[in-house]
Structure formats: structure tokens, C-alpha cells
Write an enzyme that holds these catalytic residues in place. Structure first.
Site, PDB file in Angstrom:
ATOM      1  CG  ASP A 266      -1.643   1.341   1.500  1.00 28.94           C
ATOM      2  OD1 ASP A 266      -2.207   1.735   0.471  1.00 28.94           O
ATOM      3  OD2 ASP A 266      -1.437   1.799   2.551  1.00 28.94           O
TER       4      ASP A 266
ATOM      5  CG  ASP B 298      -1.398   7.573   0.455  1.00 32.46           C
ATOM      6  OD1 ASP B 298      -0.334   8.287   0.038  1.00 32.46           O
ATOM      7  OD2 ASP B 298      -2.337   7.896  -0.431  1.00 32.46           O
TER       8      ASP B 298
HETATM    9 MG   LIG Z   1      -3.064   3.164   3.349  1.00 34.55          MG
END
Ligand SMILES: [Mg+2]
Ligand SMILES: [Zn+2]
Length: 194
Positions: free
Chosen positions: A9, A11
Site C-alpha cells: 500500500d 499512503d
Molecule cells: Mg494506506
């Protein structure tokens, strides 16, 4: 032979989770992310970023600007001898005013679309792969694609762990951050052999 990947992932996992960054300058990569990716590279695992970017569908960011952010993100890793093999993003937002983005898509995590696309493009064995993220949708995405899901406690990780446990879901591993997640993955690989 098919390759295996560590899906990452963006952010809250690779970089600080700031609300809808629209320029590369607003992205702050965690310093340990470079070492984490370097170790995954060295182990022969692909490092593939999968990110929900509804900012595009919300009209806060163009696809061209997102692409530019990701080119510069990849460059910043390359400049530190780490390689992001690919970055896939979902631009959709179900309530978007823009008809290009308002579909109920198959690529917003936890739906598996981004991983399916990566698997087709790069020849990835999903069952032998990992997903590292900081939100419940990352863990459920990992489970949906048959990979091993690892939760990081950066970003929204602590809230996510509580929310997952409430649903009776336990990640395969909970790591302090992306570097600890990479270390766990590589140790697991060593134990299991090639
Ligand atoms: Mg995230
Ligand atoms: Zn999508």
C-alpha cells in the site's frame, strides 16, 4: 516460473498518510521504506504498489498528475538503489461527478482488480505473494487474492487492527512498520525455503 510479489500500500505504509496529496512534494516517504524495498528486491520478490486514489474521482487530482507523482516516487527509490517494480492505482470514486470515474469498479481495494492486473502484466503467483498495508481493506484485499496479509502499525494501522479483530479477522502478521514487515516476510521465506 512465476514470480512472487510483495504488494505494498502507498499512503500510511510506504509514505505518511496525508489527506489527498496532489503533488509529489506533498508525499513524505518513510525513511525505512527504501531499505525495506531494497531487501525485497534482493530476495527476488517483486515490489508492487497498489493504491486507492479516489482523489482522482473526487476531482482533486488528475490522472496525469497522479502518474507524475508515481514516476517521481519510483525515481526516488531508484536513486537509493531500491526498485519499485510497478505501481497500480484505482482512480474511482463511486459518487464521482465525472462519468469516467463513478463506476462501481473492480479495482478499489479490497476488490482484487489491481492485483489481477499486476498478475497478468508481470506473471505473478498471487498465492505465493504478500500484501502489506495499514487499513482493513488492505488486509481483506490480501485475503481476497489468496496472498499472505501483513498489517503495519504506521498510518491507520492501530485503528485497523482493532477494527479487524472486531470482525474476527487476524492478519498473518502485525509489524511495527514496513521495514519490520519486510524482515518478517524474508524470515518466513528463509524458513519455508524456495
Ligand atoms: Mg494506506
Ligand atoms: Zn477502481
Amino acid at each position: 516460473m512465476k514470480k512472487r510479489a510483495v504488494f505494498l500500500d502507498r499512503d500510511g505504509t510506504l509514505s505518511v498518510d496525508s489527506a489527498y496529496p496532489s503533488r509529489y512534494e506533498e508525499i513524505s516517504v518513510y525513511p525505512e521504506s527504501y531499505e525495506a524495498v531494497k531487501r525485497l528486491n534482493r530476495a527476488g520478490l517483486l515490489a508492487v504498489v497498489v493504491t486507492n486514489q479516489s482523489a482522482v474521482g473526487r476531482g482533486l487530482l488528475t490522472e496525469a498528475a497522479l502518474k507524475e507523482i508515481h514516476v517521481r516516487l519510483s525515481d526516488s527509490f531508484a536513486g537509493r538503489e531500491a526498485r519499485l517494480d510497478a505501481i497500480y492505482s484505482c482512480p474511482h470514486y463511486a459518487l464521482s461527478a465525472d462519468p469516467r470515474y463513478n463506476e462501481d469498479c473492480g479495482c478499489r481495494k479490497p476488490k482484487p482488480g489491481l492485483a489481477l492486473r499486476a498478475a497478468a502484466d508481470l506473471g505473478i503467483d498471487l498465492a505465493g505473494s504478500y500484501m502489506v498495508g495499514d487499513k482493513p481493506e488492505d488486509i481483506i484485499f490480501g485475503m481476497n487474492i489468496g496472498a499472505t496479509p501483513v498489517l503495519v502499525l504506521t498510518g491507520c494501522g492501530r485503528e485497523a487492527l482493532a477494527a479487524l479483530r472486531e470482525q474476527g479477522i487476524e492478519p498473518a502478521h502485525v509489524a511495527e512498520n514496513i521495514l519490520q514487515a519486510a524482515a518478517w516476510i524474508l524470515e518466513r521465506e528463509r524458513r519455508q525455503g524456495p
